[in-house]
Design a protein around this motif. Sequence first.
Motif, PDB file in Angstrom:
ATOM      1  N   TYR A  26     -97.295  38.078-108.624  1.00 39.91           N
ATOM      2  CA  TYR A  26     -97.554  38.342-110.365  1.00 39.91           C
ATOM      3  C   TYR A  26     -98.985  38.458-110.457  1.00 39.91           C
ATOM      4  N   CYS A  27     -99.178  38.957-111.678  1.00 41.96           N
ATOM      5  CA  CYS A  27    -100.549  39.190-112.037  1.00 41.96           C
ATOM      6  C   CYS A  27    -100.819  38.662-113.356  1.00 41.96           C
ATOM      7  N   ASP A  28    -101.783  37.859-113.347  1.00 44.58           N
ATOM      8  CA  ASP A  28    -102.096  37.345-114.647  1.00 44.58           C
ATOM      9  C   ASP A  28    -103.259  38.138-115.122  1.00 44.58           C
ATOM     10  N   ILE A  29    -102.978  38.933-116.284  1.00 50.20           N
ATOM     11  CA  ILE A  29    -103.616  40.047-116.871  1.00 50.20           C
ATOM     12  C   ILE A  29    -104.932  39.272-117.480  1.00 50.20           C
ATOM     13  N   LYS A  67    -102.265  48.946-107.151  1.00 45.86           N
ATOM     14  CA  LYS A  67    -103.154  49.715-107.920  1.00 45.86           C
ATOM     15  C   LYS A  67    -103.643  48.911-109.064  1.00 45.86           C
ATOM     16  N   SER A  69    -105.315  48.908-112.634  1.00 50.06           N
ATOM     17  CA  SER A  69    -105.405  49.726-113.679  1.00 50.06           C
ATOM     18  C   SER A  69    -105.721  49.361-115.050  1.00 50.06           C
ATOM     19  N   ALA A  70    -106.076  49.919-115.768  1.00 50.66           N
ATOM     20  CA  ALA A  70    -106.919  49.373-117.162  1.00 50.66           C
ATOM     21  C   ALA A  70    -105.778  49.579-118.330  1.00 50.66           C
ATOM     22  N   VAL A  71    -105.460  48.491-119.173  1.00 54.06           N
ATOM     23  CA  VAL A  71    -104.604  48.674-120.242  1.00 54.06           C
ATOM     24  C   VAL A  71    -105.250  47.979-121.338  1.00 54.06           C
ATOM     25  N   ASN A  72    -105.791  48.591-122.369  1.00 59.07           N
ATOM     26  CA  ASN A  72    -106.374  48.025-123.676  1.00 59.07           C
ATOM     27  C   ASN A  72    -107.404  46.972-123.101  1.00 59.07           C
ATOM     28  N   LYS A  74    -108.096  45.419-120.692  1.00 57.85           N
ATOM     29  CA  LYS A  74    -107.808  44.496-119.609  1.00 57.85           C
ATOM     30  C   LYS A  74    -107.268  45.189-118.480  1.00 57.85           C
ATOM     31  N   VAL A  76    -104.749  45.190-114.956  1.00 57.38           N
ATOM     32  CA  VAL A  76    -103.600  44.857-114.362  1.00 57.38           C
ATOM     33  C   VAL A  76    -103.152  45.417-113.041  1.00 57.38           C
ATOM     34  N   ILE A  78    -100.679  46.873-110.429  1.00 62.11           N
ATOM     35  CA  ILE A  78     -99.383  47.445-110.561  1.00 62.11           C
ATOM     36  C   ILE A  78     -98.914  47.683-109.100  1.00 62.11           C
ATOM     37  N   PRO A 124     -89.620  52.346-111.766  1.00 60.98           N
ATOM     38  CA  PRO A 124     -90.063  52.558-113.119  1.00 60.98           C
ATOM     39  C   PRO A 124     -91.371  52.062-113.348  1.00 60.98           C
ATOM     40  N   PHE A 125     -92.021  51.377-112.066  1.00 59.48           N
ATOM     41  CA  PHE A 125     -93.451  51.046-112.465  1.00 59.48           C
ATOM     42  C   PHE A 125     -94.323  51.827-111.476  1.00 59.48           C
ATOM     43  N   GLY A 126     -93.674  52.994-110.983  1.00 57.51           N
ATOM     44  CA  GLY A 126     -94.660  53.896-110.123  1.00 57.51           C
ATOM     45  C   GLY A 126     -95.208  53.094-109.059  1.00 57.51           C
TER      46      GLY A 126
ATOM     47  N   GLY B 375     -91.504  58.367-112.083  1.00 59.94           N
ATOM     48  CA  GLY B 375     -90.550  57.167-112.253  1.00 59.94           C
ATOM     49  C   GLY B 375     -90.750  56.353-113.536  1.00 59.94           C
ATOM     50  N   THR B 426     -98.244  37.847-119.440  1.00 58.81           N
ATOM     51  CA  THR B 426     -99.612  37.408-119.434  1.00 58.81           C
ATOM     52  C   THR B 426    -100.338  38.376-120.269  1.00 58.81           C
TER      53      THR B 426
END
Lengths: 179, 427
Positions: A26-29, A67, A69-72, A74, A76, A78, A124-126, B375, B426
Amino acid sequence: MIKKKSRSNKAQAKKEIKKGPNIKIYCDISKCLACRSCELACATEHSVNKDLIKAIYEQPLSKKRLKISAVNNKAVSIHCQHCQDAPCVLACMSGALAKDKISGATLHNKDKCVGCWMCVMACPFGAIVRDIEQHIAVKCDLCPDRKDFACVAACPAEALFAGTKEEFEKRLKDKKDKK
Amino acid sequence: MNYVIIGGSAAGVSAAEVLRKGDKKANITLVSDEQEAVYSRCLLTYLIAGSIDQSKLNFKDKSFYKDNNIKAYLGERAVAIDVKKKKLSLDSAAGISYDKLLLATGASAKVIDIPGIKKKGVFTVRKIDDARSILAMLASVKDVAVLGGGLIGLRDAYALRQRGKQVTVLVKSPQILSQMVDVEAAAMIATVLKKNGIKIENGVAAKEILGKKSVEAILLDNGEKLDCQMVIIGKGVKANTELASCGLKVKDGIVVDKYLRTDDKNIFAAGDCAQAYDVARDELRVNALWPCAVEQGQIAALNMLGKHTAYQGSLSMNSVDFFGLGCISLGITKPKPEQDYEVLAKTKAGTYKKFVLKQNRIVGLVLVGDINAAGIVGPLIRNKVDISSIKHLLLEDSFNYAKVLPLVARFQECFKQAEYQDTIITY
């Protein structure tokens, strides 16, 4: 300060983490610093020599299976979610991908893989990567050669966590309570 | 309970597995007209190419039927269904009674009717015996003609080129892979094929196959002659619907409802023989594809078990890799101009990306070269997710699952699976 704390945690983690049913990463964003230590550790763990310096000289180069990767604003990680009804297993026409009957992990048998990329098309998550040189798919295997998980052990921010969903949520709650 | 499955490939085997998992005591019978158990049809061209041997052809353990306590009639053909008596007859005369029956009869290679088509050296590639026959005569062949520039034809051509043969592909239409991708992607793939020694002749078709007993040449419809010792027909497949003559509705395939049930409530159909709902096209369509067959087999089995499970629908999807150039397509790749689709496309350094949108929902995708994001897009199509907020990111190199997270958080009803939810704990 942070560094010191994470090291002691790391040592603890090595003893405590056991691989079993429903365990994944799990990743704590809110914590990820995008330092990419996990990427490096993952590629190193899956190299022939399992040593960063030696791995750099290996041909073909070892591939990372996650990997950052940036999201808003933040970051995360993947990586494979080891889905219960895994779309990659469903799509795999060579029988290379299968669910482990005991742990529920989604495992990839590279000897059966023909590099058709049906799993890349289905994930679905690449989270499935192409190893172009060897022409096979590459994905998170939950580090079968070690007791803990290379990416989690390498994470200085304590963003990555290995365990069940309940354990991850408990950890988040404990942290919150402490605050 | 007597469950009977006709067909021992992707749909049939997946169904058998789910049936056994859901009912430990039931009698499960599977009938297949092929002797060889649980081999993957899609791997046949890899076998022809020599990149795998026969030991790697199975997608399940060889002991699958025994391990799952399934009575398998291999090498036997089901010939008729008596829907009133709920009985299946085989050509070996033994009748099998069923309570629930699954038609997973698959598809057959289309054959063209031109003079000389029966000559020695003319093949379709559908069954393991076809591949074995091709391999057996490979040594005596120098030139191969492949009729058809679709996925099957090109996969065969690629395999034989890897064996060092001189391969010419005859394609009547102006582009290759016309069912799978658009003109731009097809041109990129054609370039790679040609660079690696596969000849592609557009706008011509075979008129006659010449030779005494064996193939010696092909007479083309432009009057020219093409010397070859082997001809592969790669003209696509057609659903095997013969057994549906017991009164089931048939269009391009055996028509099924959203529970993959035919007109008869005790008979289900799945895989290449079935015509089920297509999510991108919003119509009934035969998507003769491995992942669709596996999923349909599983869903049909759940419904046979009485676990009412709706099938979300199929999505046409293909993945090819020729000489290191990967290409994946999903859904509608060649939108009709009159139906107000929006197309986003970008070509960059040997890669090509194209998204087909309708009312801010993705309905189609083509990726060439950089295929890693394929995907992620599938579920966006399937769930008809409004992507307006990330539209500007779709063509970016950095487009990946992280960019979809805001949508997962916002449209939770579209991303119900636990795994999606796990990624936004999170966020």
